[in-house]
Scaffold this motif. Structure first.
Motif, short mmCIF file in Angstrom:
data_model
loop_
_atom_site.label_atom_id
_atom_site.label_comp_id
_atom_site.label_asym_id
_atom_site.label_seq_id
_atom_site.Cartn_x
_atom_site.Cartn_y
_atom_site.Cartn_z
N MET A 37 58.16 0.61 -47.49
CA MET A 37 56.85 0.11 -47.13
C MET A 37 57.00 -0.22 -45.60
O MET A 37 56.81 -1.40 -45.29
N SER A 56 53.87 3.17 -42.75
CA SER A 56 53.53 3.79 -44.22
C SER A 56 51.98 3.60 -44.53
O SER A 56 51.51 2.97 -44.21
N TYR A 110 51.41 5.26 -50.02
CA TYR A 110 52.79 4.86 -50.26
C TYR A 110 52.82 3.48 -50.64
O TYR A 110 53.71 3.12 -51.62
N ILE A 111 52.43 2.64 -49.74
CA ILE A 111 52.32 1.17 -50.24
C ILE A 111 51.90 0.93 -51.50
O ILE A 111 52.42 0.16 -52.42
N ILE A 151 54.29 2.04 -54.28
CA ILE A 151 55.47 1.44 -54.46
C ILE A 151 55.34 0.03 -55.09
O ILE A 151 55.78 -0.47 -56.13
N LYS A 183 44.96 -2.30 -44.74
CA LYS A 183 45.58 -2.31 -45.96
C LYS A 183 45.39 -3.63 -46.78
O LYS A 183 45.90 -3.79 -47.79
N TRP A 196 47.12 -5.12 -50.29
CA TRP A 196 48.04 -6.27 -50.44
C TRP A 196 47.58 -7.26 -51.29
O TRP A 196 48.26 -7.76 -52.20
#
Length: 774
Positions: free
Chosen positions: A543, A547, A551-552, A555, A618, A622
């Motif tokens: 991460m 990225s 991807y984040i 994961i 993002k 998060w």
């Protein structure tokens, strides 16, 4: 193309081209115009043209293209006008081939004779296939009989042969030289045929031979309709002439050469484009744009090395060939066990700046940072006693003048970041550089430095293809866990390798690697003292700031849905870091329900350096993940380890719980889940550590949680175990807790803090020790 040639590109041959069609550097029009000028030289007056260029600038290629154009029929006739084709004979003389024969001047005129007569091809074939020494060549040319040659131009050919015989060192008829020259002059005037003689590689001859050729051109070869085209490096030829011209070689050269022409070298951009093309052939498409044409932050170090270690030294095509051949040999040996940009940079210094290369090779202890991975921010700038010491050491760097020193310093700084800070206080962006180079085999890392000079990796290091095979090709079958896999995954560089190849792997493969690491680590950590978390490092590496969302999300979802016990403390650390970034005002400061955070400072600092958090676009990912991971810590949905765990990472996990949860009920549930991973005694010790604040006057609690988490039975068992083995843990927290409980201070209201003086705590510990002695 064979498979072998694809894997191992052939070395570049430093051979001149022969035809304008093969020219890649835009010299075609220049060559055609110059050839036309040589062909159209009017009148019988002799002419000496000097084409000047440094060694490796392509003089022979230019000569070959001129010859091609001169021997071809003119193509610029004016429409409607009669025009006879100019009579031109082109002679190529390579004096370097006959250097040391003692017959250089004689052979020059024999070469003219044989070329006019059509023997040129025969002479070249003999030289290539038969002759072994310069005397063989000279004897062969002396034995050739012009009378047996074709009739064309026999008269002129014979005249040059007769001059050559008079000039031969074995000849005793030197007095007839003037007579033979006058005869030859008449023949040339009558023929009116322009003879253009190319004399290449003058700068390769011995000093006295350079002088002999120049005198021959001026004194003997000063004949009608003769044009001499000399190709040489002016500085080299001038130095040679200085020795026989009383230091006035430059003036002598100017008297002989009537038309000096500077060689039109390709512009530097063209040279560098050729270099990039050849690098592409060696390292492939994946590395070339990233290293030498990228604009992202991740390519900044690559561009810096290229601009500082390569561009200043590569000025012509011969430089390209030298560098590419040296680099190719080293790359075929080391490949992924070094970084492309570092290998290119240090190879360029070895080829073009050997003194600096040797100094770097001897300066490993001064230039490298030995603790880069573990203490990046600290060691990079402070691993020596002082930066002044490194700055002083840089004074030993070889340099001939101020300009050379600046160039050399830039080259060293590009390869070794700490030099830039010590000398010029240029501090690299730690988060981005660490994210970029975590897991890379850079030359400034002490463990990888020697590979760039010894062509082999250090002892104890794994080859890069071992990491790549596991990350890219291995099926990652959870039923086939073995010690070989664990040996690779537990290697200190594995996490960095995962991040290095993340873009190549794709989000789905990265998620599979994440799950594999969580399960594998759980299997091999059972009953272990947990001092590090490989899965956490892998997650942080995957991460990176650059990225993409998928991807984040992949994961974080993998961690949230994992039933591996390792996923619990990975989730705890990530939630702590995400909370600090997403809700900085909400983050606890230590004066409310949070415990003493000093024990997790090492973890928080390490994670912050590896985890370059960017909310931005993002943010929603998060926030969703923060909620999922927080909930995970309150649900026992993982496989219990067959043997309980302990160690610094488990202690950090316990300390994180009161930091990330505000509500006491949430803390209680999270601690009860945590309890399933450790023994009762470890649970007591770590909970007390997490919820106790130590002050100068004693021990303080502000949370009533301890009363509900630590039953009298748990506490008594812990104290008994400590009495049996006092070195097994710290008894101060449990002693303080016993005193606080006995005083009735922990009544569950949580309205006021409870302070237990340190002297009372020490007194109780002595009392326990005394009861043990009895």
């Amino acid at each position: 193309m064979s498979e072998c040639s694809k894997l191992y590109p052939p070395l570049l041959q430093d051979e001149p081209i022969r035809f304008v069609a093969d020219d890649r550097y835009g010299r075609g029009e220049y060559v055609r115009n110059l050839a036309l000028g040589l062909r159209r030289s009017t009148g019988p007056c002799p002419l000496v043209v000097g084409i000047q260029g440094p060694w490796g600038s392509g003089k022979t290629s230019l000569k070959n293209m001129l010859v091609e154009q001169l021997v071809a029929a003119p193509s610029d006739k004016v429409k409607g006008q009669k025009q006879e084709q100019e009579k031109v004979i082109v002679v190529e003389f390579e004096p370097w081939m006959y250097s040391g024969s003692g017959r250089l001047v004689s052979l020059l005129f024999r070469q003219i004779s044989y070329t006019i007569s059509g023997w040129q091809g025969i002479v070249k074939r003999h030289i290539a296939k038969v002759s072994k020494t310069t005397s063989d060549i000279a004897d062969f040319m002396s034995d050739m009989d012009v009378a047996s040659l074709p009739a064309a131009n026999k008269t002129i050919a014979k005249g040059f042969k007769e001059v050559a015989e008079v000039l031969d060192p074995s000849s005793k008829d030197v007095e007839s030289l003037s007579k033979q020259r006058r005869k030859l002059q008449k023949k040339l005037n009558k023929s009116a045929t322009r003879i253009i003689v190319f004399i290449d590689d003058l700068d390769r001859l011995m000093d006295d031979e350079v002088t002999d050729v120049m005198r021959a051109v001026k004194a003997v070869g000063d004949l009608p309709y003769m044009t001499y085209v000399l190709l040489y490096d002016r500085d080299s030829v001038t130095r040679s002439l200085d020795k026989s011209c009383h230091g006035k070689g430059d003036e002598y050269l100017e008297k002989i050469v009537q038309v000096p022409i500077g060689l039109p070298e390709p512009v530097k951009e063209v040279v560098l484009d050729r270099l990039k093309d050849e690098l592409h052939n060696i390292v492939g498409e994946q590395d070339t744009p990233r290293s030498y044409g990228g604009s992202s932050d991740s390519s900044s170090r690559m561009r810096t090395i290229y601009e500082s270690c390569v561009i200043p030294f590569v000025n012509n095509m011969r430089d390209v060939n030298r560098l590419i051949n040296e680099f190719s040999l080293r790359y075929q040996v080391l490949k992924d066990d070094v970084e492309t940009e570092d290998l290119l940079g240090i190879t360029s210094l070895e080829v073009f700046n050997p003194d600096l290369h040797e100094w770097i090779m001897a300066s490993k202890n001064q230039l490298c940072n030995p603790g880069y991975l573990e203490q990046f921010g600290h060691d990079l700038y402070n691993s020596m006693e002082s930066n002044n010491e490194l700055e002083e050491y840089m004074g030993s760097m070889p340099s001939s003048n101020t300009r050379a020193r600046e160039r050399n310093l830039q080259a060293v700084e590009s390869l070794f970041p700490r030099v830039g800070y010590a000398v010029e206080k240029v501090r690299v962006a730690e988060d981005r550089l660490f994210s970029r180079l975590w897991g890379y085999r850079s030359i400034f890392k002490a463990e990888h430095f020697d590979a760039y000079f010894r062509l082999s990796i250090g002892n104890g290091l794994l080859h890069e293809d071992i990491y790549k095979k596991l990350l890219i090709d291995d099926p990652l079958d959870e039923t086939a866990f073995n010690h070989e896999h664990w040996y690779i995954v537990s290697d200190e560089y594995f996490a960095g390798k995962a991040g290095k190849y993340a873009e190549l792997l794709g989000a789905e493969r990265c998620a599979k690697i994440m799950k594999y690491c969580l399960d594998l680590e759980a299997k091999f950590y059972e009953g272990q003292v947990v001092t590090k978390c490989i899965s956490l490092d892998v997650a942080l590496s995957l991460m990176r700031a650059e990225s993409t969302d998928d991807y984040i999300e992949a994961i974080l979802n993998t961690i949230a849905n994992s039933n591996s016990p390792v996923s619990m403390w990975v989730a705890a650390v990530l939630v702590m870091e995400m909370q600090d970034k997403l809700f900085p005002k909400h983050h606890l400061t230590g004066n409310d329900t949070a415990g003493n955070k000093n024990n997790i400072d090492w973890l928080a600092q390490s994670v912050s350096r590896k985890f370059t958090f960017e909310a931005g676009a993002k943010a929603q990912i998060w926030k969703n993940s923060f909620k999922a991971l927080s909930n995970k810590l309150k649900h026992q949905e993982f496989k219990l380890p067959s043997k309980p765990l302990s160690g610094p990472f488990m202690l950090a996990y316990a300390e994180i719980i009161p930091i990330i949860f505000d509500d006491d009920d949430d803390k209680y549930i999270a601690f009860k889940v945590f309890h399933q991973l450790v023994t009762n005694n470890i649970f007591v010790e770590y909970v007390l550590e997490a919820l106790t604040q130590e002050s100068e006057s004693g021990y303080v609690w502000v949370s009533p949680l301890l009363k509900y988490l630590l039953t009298p039975e748990l506490c008594r068992s812990f104290i008994d175990s400590w009495k049996e083995n006092p070195d097994s843990c710290n008894a101060r927290d449990i002693a303080a807790y016993e005193l606080a409980s006995g005083s009735g201070g922990l009544d569950g209201s949580g309205s006021e803090s409870v302070l237990v003086p340190a002297d009372k705590v020490n007194g109780l510990i002595h009392q326990w020790m005394g009861s043990k002695a009895e």
